[in-house]
Design a protein around this motif. Structure first.
Motif, PDB file in Angstrom:
ATOM      1  N   ILE A   1       1.238  26.084 -20.172  1.00 42.35           N
ATOM      2  CA  ILE A   1       0.320  25.023 -20.496  1.00 42.35           C
ATOM      3  C   ILE A   1      -0.198  24.445 -19.559  1.00 42.35           C
ATOM      4  O   ILE A   1       0.155  24.396 -18.157  1.00 42.35           O
ATOM      5  N   SER A   2      -1.326  23.616 -19.932  1.00 43.92           N
ATOM      6  CA  SER A   2      -1.893  22.566 -18.946  1.00 43.92           C
ATOM      7  C   SER A   2      -1.486  21.271 -19.053  1.00 43.92           C
ATOM      8  O   SER A   2      -1.035  20.924 -20.294  1.00 43.92           O
ATOM      9  N   ILE A   3      -1.440  20.500 -17.999  1.00 43.68           N
ATOM     10  CA  ILE A   3      -0.703  19.229 -18.164  1.00 43.68           C
ATOM     11  C   ILE A   3      -1.275  18.389 -16.993  1.00 43.68           C
ATOM     12  O   ILE A   3      -1.950  19.000 -15.877  1.00 43.68           O
ATOM     13  N   ASN A   4      -1.632  16.968 -16.987  1.00 45.17           N
ATOM     14  CA  ASN A   4      -2.276  16.331 -16.076  1.00 45.17           C
ATOM     15  C   ASN A   4      -1.120  15.871 -14.971  1.00 45.17           C
ATOM     16  O   ASN A   4       0.098  15.936 -15.054  1.00 45.17           O
ATOM     17  N   SER A   5      -1.740  15.384 -13.840  1.00 43.83           N
ATOM     18  CA  SER A   5      -0.995  15.142 -12.894  1.00 43.83           C
ATOM     19  C   SER A   5      -0.100  13.790 -13.249  1.00 43.83           C
ATOM     20  O   SER A   5       1.249  13.835 -12.226  1.00 43.83           O
ATOM     21  N   ASP A   6      -0.519  12.950 -14.079  1.00 44.42           N
ATOM     22  CA  ASP A   6       0.428  11.752 -14.328  1.00 44.42           C
ATOM     23  C   ASP A   6       1.768  12.221 -15.082  1.00 44.42           C
ATOM     24  O   ASP A   6       2.942  11.772 -14.642  1.00 44.42           O
ATOM     25  N   GLU A   7       1.385  13.316 -15.825  1.00 48.99           N
ATOM     26  CA  GLU A   7       2.741  13.800 -16.703  1.00 48.99           C
ATOM     27  C   GLU A   7       3.570  14.472 -15.628  1.00 48.99           C
ATOM     28  O   GLU A   7       5.043  14.346 -15.691  1.00 48.99           O
ATOM     29  N   ILE A   8       2.894  15.170 -14.695  1.00 50.52           N
ATOM     30  CA  ILE A   8       3.927  15.951 -13.575  1.00 50.52           C
ATOM     31  C   ILE A   8       4.707  14.903 -12.736  1.00 50.52           C
ATOM     32  O   ILE A   8       5.875  14.932 -12.505  1.00 50.52           O
TER      33      ILE A   8
ATOM     34  N   GLN B   1      12.117  27.367 -25.290  1.00 49.20           N
ATOM     35  CA  GLN B   1      11.154  28.268 -24.635  1.00 49.20           C
ATOM     36  C   GLN B   1      10.764  27.574 -23.145  1.00 49.20           C
ATOM     37  O   GLN B   1      10.577  26.533 -22.912  1.00 49.20           O
ATOM     38  N   TYR B   2      10.501  28.556 -22.133  1.00 47.31           N
ATOM     39  CA  TYR B   2      10.404  27.938 -20.855  1.00 47.31           C
ATOM     40  C   TYR B   2       8.631  27.953 -20.594  1.00 47.31           C
ATOM     41  O   TYR B   2       8.057  28.745 -21.359  1.00 47.31           O
ATOM     42  N   LEU B   3       8.424  27.234 -19.688  1.00 42.88           N
ATOM     43  CA  LEU B   3       7.105  26.765 -19.416  1.00 42.88           C
ATOM     44  C   LEU B   3       6.674  26.769 -17.899  1.00 42.88           C
ATOM     45  O   LEU B   3       7.373  26.509 -16.956  1.00 42.88           O
ATOM     46  N   VAL B   4       5.439  26.902 -17.786  1.00 43.24           N
ATOM     47  CA  VAL B   4       4.705  27.081 -16.468  1.00 43.24           C
ATOM     48  C   VAL B   4       3.809  25.878 -16.729  1.00 43.24           C
ATOM     49  O   VAL B   4       2.728  26.318 -17.461  1.00 43.24           O
ATOM     50  N   MET B   5       3.980  24.926 -16.324  1.00 46.38           N
ATOM     51  CA  MET B   5       3.037  23.706 -16.386  1.00 46.38           C
ATOM     52  C   MET B   5       2.204  23.652 -15.265  1.00 46.38           C
ATOM     53  O   MET B   5       2.299  23.554 -14.018  1.00 46.38           O
ATOM     54  N   LYS B   6       0.647  23.911 -15.647  1.00 55.17           N
ATOM     55  CA  LYS B   6      -0.392  23.807 -14.695  1.00 55.17           C
ATOM     56  C   LYS B   6      -1.186  22.584 -14.569  1.00 55.17           C
ATOM     57  O   LYS B   6      -1.522  22.082 -15.519  1.00 55.17           O
ATOM     58  N   ASP B   7      -1.295  21.864 -13.449  1.00 53.63           N
ATOM     59  CA  ASP B   7      -1.999  20.867 -13.233  1.00 53.63           C
ATOM     60  C   ASP B   7      -3.361  20.956 -12.728  1.00 53.63           C
ATOM     61  O   ASP B   7      -3.566  21.960 -12.525  1.00 53.63           O
ATOM     62  N   GLU B   8      -3.974  19.885 -12.677  1.00 57.38           N
ATOM     63  CA  GLU B   8      -5.537  19.958 -12.144  1.00 57.38           C
ATOM     64  C   GLU B   8      -5.710  20.483 -10.887  1.00 57.38           C
ATOM     65  O   GLU B   8      -6.953  21.135 -10.492  1.00 57.38           O
ATOM     66  N   THR B   9      -4.688  20.732 -10.065  1.00 60.76           N
ATOM     67  CA  THR B   9      -4.630  20.953  -8.669  1.00 60.76           C
ATOM     68  C   THR B   9      -4.413  22.377  -8.445  1.00 60.76           C
ATOM     69  O   THR B   9      -4.798  23.003  -7.500  1.00 60.76           O
ATOM     70  N   GLY B  10      -3.914  23.207  -9.635  1.00 60.80           N
ATOM     71  CA  GLY B  10      -3.561  24.347  -9.628  1.00 60.80           C
ATOM     72  C   GLY B  10      -2.062  24.658  -9.360  1.00 60.80           C
ATOM     73  O   GLY B  10      -1.596  25.791  -9.397  1.00 60.80           O
ATOM     74  N   GLY B  11      -1.393  23.563  -9.304  1.00 61.89           N
ATOM     75  CA  GLY B  11       0.153  23.749  -9.020  1.00 61.89           C
ATOM     76  C   GLY B  11       0.688  24.393 -10.112  1.00 61.89           C
ATOM     77  O   GLY B  11       0.249  24.102 -11.296  1.00 61.89           O
ATOM     78  N   LYS B  12       1.979  24.852  -9.910  1.00 59.51           N
ATOM     79  CA  LYS B  12       2.791  25.449 -11.149  1.00 59.51           C
ATOM     80  C   LYS B  12       4.097  24.562 -11.227  1.00 59.51           C
ATOM     81  O   LYS B  12       4.827  24.618 -10.022  1.00 59.51           O
ATOM     82  N   ASN B  13       4.494  24.183 -12.315  1.00 55.74           N
ATOM     83  CA  ASN B  13       5.849  23.223 -12.327  1.00 55.74           C
ATOM     84  C   ASN B  13       6.518  24.002 -13.460  1.00 55.74           C
ATOM     85  O   ASN B  13       5.934  24.359 -14.756  1.00 55.74           O
TER      86      ASN B  13
END
Length: 439
Positions: A156-163, A183-195
């Motif tokens: 899913i996509s997520i913003n840096s403030d949420e991260i 369900q497991y999530l790969v959270m991608k932010d604007e910088t391309g990081g994966k959380n």
């Protein structure tokens, strides 16, 4: 109502209650020849024997009016048909053959100006029936498509403030009707990081994975996110059932065993580790094996022994000298009751509390096998079921209809359950190439 004449193979496909659930209310006619065939299957220990016994018990409970037709709660009318023995059929069809007698019943009912359909999984019977002008249909139940099978995780996509909030508060609020519980999530932010995180649908929040990923001396591969998800599911005490699916060498069995040993030996949260698998050969069967139960199942547990010896090779304790070999340590672990290897044959009727249970090679199990296993789990037991639908040795199962994929499809979204599909083979470059080129 339409009349459906059932062939024996339909009644052997699944329990008769499940069959009726897949059909609209109609007149179900079971030829007497089919009852005779069911009698020949009822002694078998496989799924066909189970289904035959279920059908016989079901019909016996409807006596004494089966020959007239019995209306059941679902709206179906069940009849055992013994007439139509003298229906005009081509002379080349032997009258003493069961298939001929079933076709004769369908043809005889059709000649009475009634709407009749013969339901069979036998292709030859369908061809013969069609040639004789009998309406015929294949019995096919909607099956799970492995291409769209639940993977257990999504990006899913997520913003840096949420991260930032996610790491500051160890959770974030997240509303979604599409995500499922656990369900497991790969959270991608604007910088391309994966959380990485896990979704809790009841709380509508995303939580981080467990911090301690070292389990009995091993860690997940750094860039293998599926292994991180698997370890989190294995160590989460609120998840009682975990399924791990993936090709050979992805680490399914090794991770499950390592987590089990960690919980049993180090943390003592479970009384012991039980490992079981279906004893279905790849290739020709080696036949009867002499000896005790442990000696009989030992050849089937080679992969389990290999993984266990690898895990305990560096285990240190005052009980084990530095010169003890992995095989000697494993033998001591089993003698002390930490590890129990069991054949699935002996699991029916048991109640198994407070244990860590691993079922390997689950792709070779039927839905009834899986149901039997899950209903054995007692209070405090954690069940891990592992399989690879690319390696099915049970000739009566496929990637679409085995009990393992049915389990994943039916349990997804349950709060007690988590699933992870592992994709990347870590065993060796050669193993990874084999999975890729020989798929």
């Amino acid at each position: 109502m339409i009349i459906k004449v059932l062939d024996t193979n339909v009644l052997l496909d699944r329990p008769i209650g499940d069959i009726l659930n897949t059909m609209e209310p109609c007149n179900i006619v079971i030829p007497l020849a089919v009852i005779n065939e069911l009698d020949g299957f009822k002694h078998l220990d496989d799924s066909r024997g189970y289904c035959a016994r279920q059908a016989i018990r079901f019909l016996d409970a409807l006596r004494p009016n089966l020959h007239r037709g019995v209306v059941i709660e679902s709206g179906h009318v069940i009849t055992v048909e013994l007439n139509h023995l003298n229906v005009d059929l081509p002379v080349f069809l032997p009258k003493d053959k069961v298939d001929t007698r079933i076709i004769g019943v369908a043809k005889g009912l059709g000649e009475q100006a009634r709407e009749v359909s013969l339901v069979t999984q036998d292709m030859c019977v369908r061809i013969l029936a069609d040639a004789l002008g009998i309406c015929v249909e294949n019995y096919v139940v909607e099956k799970v498509d492995p291409e769209i099978l639940y993977q257990g995780w999504v990006a899913i996509s997520i913003n840096s403030d949420e991260i930032q909030q996610f790491y500051q508060h160890n959770m974030i609020e997240y509303e979604s009707d599409k995500l499922l519980d656990n369900q497991y999530l790969v959270m991608k932010d604007e910088t391309g990081g994966k959380n990485l995180g896990r979704y809790n649908k009841r709380a509508r929040k995303i939580f981080p994975l467990c911090r301690e990923m070292n389990i009995f001396g091993i860690n997940p591969i750094k860039d293998n996110i599926e292994q991180h998800f698997a370890i989190d599911a294995l160590l989460n005490p609120d998840i009682h059932l975990v399924t791990l699916m993936g090709p050979a060498g992805t680490g399914k069995t090794l991770l499950a065993l390592a987590a089990g040993l960690h919980q049993v030996v180090n943390l003592q949260r479970y009384s012991n580790l039980v490992v079981s698998r279906a004893l279905i050969p790849h290739g020709h069967d080696i036949g009867f094996l002499p000896g005790s139960k442990d000696e009989k199942i030992s050849p089937w547990m080679g992969a389990i022994f290999d993984n266990l010896q690898y895990l305990i090779r560096n285990f240190t304790s005052s009980k084990y000298g530095a010169s003890s070999t992995p095989a000697e340590k494993l033998k001591s672990f089993m003698q002390e009751g930490y590890i129990d290897l069991e054949a699935l044959t002996y699991i029916r009727g048991r109640s198994i509390p407070q244990q860590w249970i691993i079922i390997d090679e689950a792709q070779n199990l039927t839905k009834e096998n899986i149901k039997t296993i899950i209903t054995r789990a007692g209070e405090g037991t954690k069940l891990i079921i592992i399989g690879d639908i690319q390696q099915i040795d049970n000739c009566r199962l496929s990637a679409q209809n085995n009990g393992f994929v049915t389990l994943i499809d039916r349990f997804k979204g349950n709060e007690l359950y988590a699933h992870v599909s592992l994709c990347k083979t870590e065993r060796s470059r050669l193993a990874a190439l084999g999975v890729q080129l020989l798929a």
